[in-house]
Scaffold this active site. Structure first.
Site, PDB file in Angstrom:
ATOM      1  N   TYR A 257       7.563 -31.999 -21.019  1.00  0.00           N
ATOM      2  CA  TYR A 257       7.899 -33.350 -21.224  1.00  0.00           C
ATOM      3  C   TYR A 257       8.098 -33.073 -22.796  1.00  0.00           C
ATOM      4  O   TYR A 257       9.185 -34.092 -23.247  1.00  0.00           O
ATOM      5  CB  TYR A 257       6.677 -34.136 -21.142  1.00  0.00           C
ATOM      6  CG  TYR A 257       6.835 -35.601 -21.401  1.00  0.00           C
ATOM      7  CD1 TYR A 257       7.245 -36.667 -20.583  1.00  0.00           C
ATOM      8  CD2 TYR A 257       6.266 -36.250 -22.731  1.00  0.00           C
ATOM      9  CE1 TYR A 257       7.387 -37.862 -20.694  1.00  0.00           C
ATOM     10  CE2 TYR A 257       6.300 -37.466 -22.874  1.00  0.00           C
ATOM     11  CZ  TYR A 257       6.815 -38.482 -21.808  1.00  0.00           C
ATOM     12  OH  TYR A 257       7.100 -39.793 -22.239  1.00  0.00           O
TER      13      TYR A 257
ATOM     14  N   SER B 218      10.133 -40.892 -26.923  1.00  0.00           N
ATOM     15  CA  SER B 218       8.536 -40.841 -27.008  1.00  0.00           C
ATOM     16  C   SER B 218       8.149 -40.357 -28.274  1.00  0.00           C
ATOM     17  O   SER B 218       8.863 -39.707 -28.887  1.00  0.00           O
ATOM     18  CB  SER B 218       7.983 -39.780 -25.969  1.00  0.00           C
ATOM     19  OG  SER B 218       6.665 -39.445 -26.071  1.00  0.00           O
TER      20      SER B 218
END
Length: 261
Positions: A165, A152
């Site tokens: 995350y 990501s």
């Protein structure tokens, strides 16, 4: 490597690919991209109902035998081993693994329950280790294999309220490097793809948020959201013979977001 035409380098005909977390969203689009390049694809998810719907929908677009599915929990070592073994026995030798399964949890760190921290880390990072290790057990004796870890922009950046995350995706880049350090000599290529903000059904609410949408467009030099199609090409490249000397890299597919201030 034998001489091939350029298009032949990207041909995945006869290759077996597993994409975790592929009953919807980015994972499903990546599975379709691999199938379009010729791969036999195994969809994965934990919800048997959702997975079956995805299987039926995708199988209708490809020849019989090109689409399979297997529900198993990627966060459980035993389930990961059983899932990969099932593919090896019932579909064929696993050539390509895309570790895509992931979740998000938005809470400020001072309010974050440790159970939620553990849940995100386990799903977004540990699962890639568990499934990747099982795939490598089969790939290493054969002397070839492709593992693609879906990272990501939060692999490199941070935003408030998504600490687990951010930590997981940063760890996934270094897990990619660790896998390369141990397995590249056995003929495996392990790389990561770091998507920017991608427009899917799961991010539609963010696209519809005028303020957030404006921030994304202003923060991204390409001045648009990414699409799942933007990720399919890099995935096919990293899964194909065209990337045989690419190892341990994380490719950012983010419209330039991570290169500007």
């Amino acid at each position: 490597m034998k001489n091939k035409t350029m298009s032949g380098l990207f041909d995945l005909t006869g290759r077996v690919a597993l994409v975790t977390g592929s009953s919807r969203g980015i994972g499903n689009a990546l599975a379709k991209g691999l199938a379009d390049a010729g791969a036999t694809v195994v969809l994965n998810g934990i919800s048997t109902e959702r997975l079956e719907k995805a299987h039926q929908a995708m199988a209708a677009d490809y020849p019989v035998g090109r689409v399979h599915s297997r529900a198993f929990d990627v966060t459980d070592a035993g389930s990961a081993a059983e899932g990969v073994a099932w593919i090896e026995q019932n579909v064929g030798p696993l050539d390509i693994l895309v570790n895509n399964a992931g979740i998000q949890h938005r809470v400020p760190m001072l309010e974050l329950d440790v159970k939620d921290w553990d849940r995100v880390i386990t799903t977004d990072l540990t699962s890639a280790f568990l499934v990747g290790r099982e795939a490598a057990r089969h790939m290493i004796p054969r002397g070839h294999g492709k593992i693609i870890n879906i990272c990501s922009v939060q692999t490199d950046l941070a935003r408030p309220t998504i600490a687990p995350y951010v930590a997981a995706k940063g760890g996934l880049r270094n897990l990619t490097r660790a896998m390369t350090a141990e397995w590249a000599a056995s003929g495996l290529q392990i790389n990561g793809i770091a998507p920017g903000y991608i427009h899917t059904e799961m991010t539609q609410n963010l696209v519809d948020d005028a303020d957030f949408n404006s921030w994304i467009l202003g923060r991204t030099p390409a001045n648009r959201w990414g699409t799942t199609a933007d990720l399919a090409g890099p995935t096919v490249w990293l899964a194909s013979q065209a990337s045989n000397f690419v190892n341990g890299q994380t490719i950012f597919v983010d419209g330039g977001m991570t290169v500007v201030v």
